[in-house]
Design a protein around this motif. Structure first.
Motif: not given
Lengths: 207, 802
Positions: B28-37, B58-62, B76-90
């Motif tokens: 949850a933390i990773v997904a949220l952090a990826i989304y926000l970042s 990238n910094a968060v994931l690293f 990796l999974g959580a990051a993918l979720v956060g990434h997809v959500v953010a990018h889809t909104q974009d």
């Protein structure tokens, strides 16, 4: 025997004294006993052959002491010591000092009488020699000094000539003196004169 | 995480539950952090470009990969979720989303992997090495991971030029890595440090304030003056340098982040220094500045960390050295090779010999006497780094002579470190020990006393060299057991010594002494006086017996010579007195016998010759009788002489008489090797008698006993007992001598009876005569086991009976 011999006894033990005197009397000897050395010394001794039977152990002056004192007197006397026990050093001292015999008590009569007989003979001989010496002495005293000188040189074996040279007088004078010496000394020969010179008592003997 | 769980003691059920919750939380933390970042990244995107100025996700994931590498799949999974959500909104196409996620994930994972692989520990950005690894990994991972997305962008037509796309991506990602992860990774420890050290916190705040001030100057107050002057872009550099040097990678990264946040809006609006540039060019300029300044400064920050660390280590070691110096009492000097004092350490400054403030700068010869200074100069020349020179000396300090030991070592190239130890007490103690040893040896040698020590358990005996010397032995020639030494003891003494030592080791005696004969190496006999004492040990009993042995041969010989002389004297005196007596008796008897013999002989002559009269013979015979009686009287008186007249008597104590006689005879008893056992009554034993005569009785009986035991094979033992009976005082003296035969028993108390070659046969006769005079009795019985026992019984004094 012109004069009767006498035996003196000195012993502090009266019974020994009496017994010894009795024994000597039984042997026909005249004797006189004293209880101490001092009394013997004080007493006047008779003339004639004599000897002393002396106990070694005496109160006051003891035997050896008395022997020493008697050695210095004009008329010597042969001493027969009697002692209770044979003390060798004392014996040796006594014999050295001229003791005639050293016998131990109780003494055998034969031994004692034999010793007395010997001592008296020796005393008689001594007396005879003393008389002869006195006679020679008085003859010698009659010689003049020169005659004594001549006699001395003659008895030493010098010839008249040598005597004359020695004394610085003539041979003739020597012959006169020599004849005078022979006469005064009543010497029959030179040999007799030499013997007389030899027997002269010490001090009077020509040297 | 799991090892934390184990450490906290969770049960396995708890653990699976807990682990699920943790995994979910992490995701949850990773997904949220990826989304926000990602949202932050979109905001910072370059104008008219899909590539961001920096890409915070990238910094968060690293950081996530680096901190929880074992949970990489969750991350990796959580990051993918956060990434997809953010990018889809974009509103980005899926292909682009996929490509960029692939590139970002690859880059983060690769950088984390490289750092972990190369750093080998969890120390990130701690020193030059780990900082270098961090930067290298960031650059390498960005470069490699950007290849696929850049190619994809071009292929999809999202980007026109591959190299531009690759470069833009690499630049953005490297800057991202330089400014964000250090802040994220190091913030906890750095902020904790700043909280503890307010001055550092103020300093850090001053840097940040300075950055705001510069920014305000560059873009707020004088826009006209700074417009179109790109060099002013470097105005924050001194403050960045300050942050790098003073606060390390964290401080630098924080300052760089501040600069980026401050300056980016100006770049996008082409304001201030960026006036005249297109926004895109301005942003790239800012990126270039951050890259060019950030990378070297990060290296410098690593270097500063190194420096800080080594300084800390140095401080620590200095502190430790200081503590050591404080703890040790010795003097220390640091001097140049020619002896100039550079530094010192002294507990007591008076040890320096000069006032402390004058001391430094002086030379050895200014402080120490010339001859000692010369010795130090020589020692300085010989001292090396690993082999110190040593100088021992004594100088007067504070009014007394004190000894020192100086150890000089070379250090710091050509300097000399001298440590001076006060060895006065040690030297004195050593001297005292040497003196006392010397005195002991001297005393022992002078007294000819040797020491020995017998170990009871091993039967080994230590024997002093002095005793060896007395016996003409080399050390080690005899031994090592007690029995080896007893072999040397004279056969007649051996059993006695063995039993004495035995009684010591049995605990029956605590101390003893005896004289014994020992065979010298040359075969001669030496006399030793041996003393011993038992050394007990609690609970074990006697373990060692130690003592001394003194060669008393000389004394013994003198004693024996003296005794022989005394004996001869006594015998001669006795013989002389007897001879005198005999002479007197003989004389007394000889006189009358002499008279008797003479008288009897006279009688015999007279009887033979019949010359003498009867009267003469009678008188002579009467005298014979008288003299014979007299002789008889002498004999009677002689016997009377041996009979004792009345003697003075007093009340006497028999024990004291016995003790006096034993004391008088001690030497004789020792010489005869006689063991004396006295068993005396404790009660006073009073008799009426003459002390000298009773002493004579005891003396004669003791002498008789000792004589009887002379030359016997068995141990000579004299036993004296005294006791009281109903009306008499009893004394017995027993010996282990030859004893007497029944034939002798009848005659032994007769006068002139003796079994001794040099005896007079008067001793026992006189003794019995004295005892009888005391109204007592003397008798003898054979002793059981050989020898004789003489008994004396004396009537008890009146007081004694009462």
């Amino acid at each position: 025997m012109p004069e009767e011999a006498i035996v003196y006894i000195v012993d502090d033990d009266s019974s020994v004294r009496t017994a010894l005197a009795r024994l000597l009397r039984s042997a026909g000897l005249r004797c006189q006993a004293f209880p101490s050395a001092d009394e013997f010394l004080r007493a006047e001794r008779r003339a004639g052959p004599q000897c002393l039977v002396l106990d070694l152990r005496l109160p006051g002056t003891n035997g050896l002491e008395l022997q020493r004192q008697l050695a210095g007197v004009e008329r010597p006397i042969p001493i027969i010591f009697l002692s209770g026990h044979g003390d060798i050093p004392v014996t040796v001292r006594a014999m050295k000092a001229g003791a005639s015999e050293f016998l131990t008590k109780p003494v055998r009569d034969r031994e004692l009488l034999e010793a007395i007989k010997k001592a008296l003979e020796s005393d008689r001989e001594t007396q005879r020699t003393l008389i002869e010496d006195a006679r020679l002495r008085s003859r010698y005293d009659d010689l003049t000094p020169r005659e004594r000188e001549v006699m001395q040189l003659v008895v030493s074996g010098l010839l008249n000539k040598q005597v004359a040279a020695e004394l610085g007088i003539s041979e003739k004078t020597v012959k006169v003196h020599r004849a005078q010496v022979m006469h005064k000394m009543r010497a029959g020969s030179l040999a007799e004169l030499v013997r007389m010179a030899d027997h002269m008592p010490a001090g009077a003997r020509p040297s | 995480m799991s090892d934390v769980a184990v450490r906290l003691g969770y049960t396995s059920a708890d653990r699976s539950n807990e682990s699920f919750r943790q995994t979910f939380g992490l995701a949850a933390i990773v997904a949220l952090a990826i989304y926000l970042s990602s949202q932050a990244g979109f905001l910072l995107r370059l104008p008219q470009s899909g590539i961001g100025f920096v890409w915070p996700p990238n910094a968060v994931l690293f950081v996530a990969f680096l901190l929880v590498p074992q949970s990489w799949a969750v991350v990796l999974g959580a990051a993918l979720v956060g990434h997809v959500v953010a990018h889809t909104q974009d509103g980005l196409p899926v292909a682009i989303q996929a490509l960029s996620f692939f590139g970002n994930a690859t880059q983060a994972w690769l950088a984390a992997w490289l750092i972990q692989r190369l750093s080998g520990s969890r120390l990130y950005l701690a020193d030059l090495r780990t900082t270098g690894i961090f930067l290298g990994a960031a650059v390498a991972a960005s470069s490699v991971a950007s290849l696929v997305p850049a190619t994809g962008y071009v292929w999809l037509g999202w980007a026109a030029d591959f190299s531009a796309a690759w470069w833009a991506r690499v630049l953005a990602n490297v800057i991202t890595m330089v400014i964000l992860p250090p802040v994220l990774l190091l913030a906890p420890s750095a902020l904790a440090e700043l909280r503890q050290k307010p001055r550092r916190a103020v300093e850090f705040a001053a840097i940040l304030a300075g950055l705001f001030l510069i920014h305000a100057i560059a873009f707020g107050w004088t826009p006209a003056a700074v417009a179109g002057r790109p060099a002013l872009l470097y105005a924050p550099l001194p403050l960045l340098l300050w942050a790098a040097v003073r606060f390390g990678p964290f401080g630098l990264a924080a300052a760089l982040t501040t600069v980026a946040i401050q300056w980016l809006p100006n770049a996008r609006s082409s304001a201030g220094v960026f006036a005249g540039d297109s926004p895109a060019a301005a942003v790239v300029s800012l990126q270039a500045f951050l890259f060019v300044a950030g990378v070297p400064l990060m290296i410098l920050a690593g270097l500063a960390q190194d420096r800080k660390r080594s300084e800390a280590a140095l401080r620590q070691s200095e502190a430790r050295k200081r503590a050591i110096l404080t703890a040790i009492p010795d003097l220390m000097f640091l001097q140049s090779a020619d002896g100039v004092y550079l530094d010192y350490h002294a507990k007591d400054p008076t040890d320096l010999l000069l006032p402390a403030h004058e001391f430094l700068g002086k030379r050895t010869e200014d402080v120490l006497p010339p001859d000692l200074a010369a010795r130090f100069a020589r020692a300085f020349a010989h001292a090396t780094d690993d082999e110190p020179s040593v100088v021992r000396y004594a100088i007067p300090i504070r009014g007394e002579m004190r000894s020192y030991e100086a150890r000089i070592a070379r250090c710091d190239g050509d300097h000399r470190l001298t440590i001076v130890q006060d060895i006065t007490e040690r030297t004195r103690a050593e001297e005292r020990l040497r003196d006392s040893e010397r005195r002991y040896v001297l005393a022992a040698t002078a007294a000819r006393v040797g020491v020995w020590e017998w170990d009871v358990a091993s039967n080994k005996i230590y024997v002093d060299p002095a005793i060896h010397a007395d016996l003409g032995l080399r050390p080690g020639q005899v031994g090592p057991t007690l029995d080896d030494w007893l072999e040397l003891v004279h056969a007649a003494d051996r059993a006695r010594i063995r039993s004495t030592l035995q009684s010591g080791s049995d605990g029956h005696a605590t101390a003893f002494e005896y004289d014994c004969r020992v065979v010298h190496h040359d075969g001669g006999i030496r006399w030793f006086h041996v003393r011993g004492a038992v050394v007990p040990q609690d609970g074990i009993g006697p373990v060692r017996v130690s003592g001394t042995a003194t060669d008393i041969t000389g004394r013994k010989q003198t004693e024996e010579a003296l005794h022989r002389a005394q004996f001869e004297l006594a015998r001669t005196g006795r013989a002389a007195a007897l001879g005198e007596l005999a002479a007197t008796i003989a004389h007394e008897v000889d006189q009358p016998l002499c008279a008797i013999v003479a008288n009897a002989n006279a009688c015999l002559r007279w009887l033979d010759d019949t010359d003498g009269g009867v009267q003469d013979i009678r008188e002579a015979l009467a005298d014979v009788v008288a003299d014979a009686n007299r002789a008889s009287e002498v004999v009677r008186r002689t016997r009377e002489l041996f009979r004792h007249g009345p003697v003075e008597t007093t009340s006497l104590e028999v024990n004291s008489v016995v003790r006096e006689v034993l004391a008088l005879n001690r030497a004789r008893l020792e010489r005869g090797q006689v063991e004396v056992m006295a068993d005396m009554s404790d009660d006073p034993l009073l008799v009426q008698g003459n002390r000298v005569q009773l002493q004579q009785v005891v003396f004669n009986l003791v002498t008789n006993a000792v004589d009887a035991m002379r030359g016997m094979d068995r141990v000579a033992r004299l036993e004296i007992r005294t006791w009281r009976e109903r009306t008499s005082i009893r004394l017995s003296i027993s010996d282990t001598g030859a004893g007497f035969s029944p034939k002798d028993a009848a005659r032994m108390f007769d006068s002139f009876f003796t079994t001794k070659p040099d005896g007079l046969g008067m001793g026992l006769a006189l003794t019995r005569s004295i005892v009888q005079q005391h109204r007592g009795k003397l008798w003898a019985v054979p002793r059981a086991g050989g020898g004789s026992v003489f008994h004396v019984a004396l009537p008890m004094a009146e007081t004694n009976i009462a």
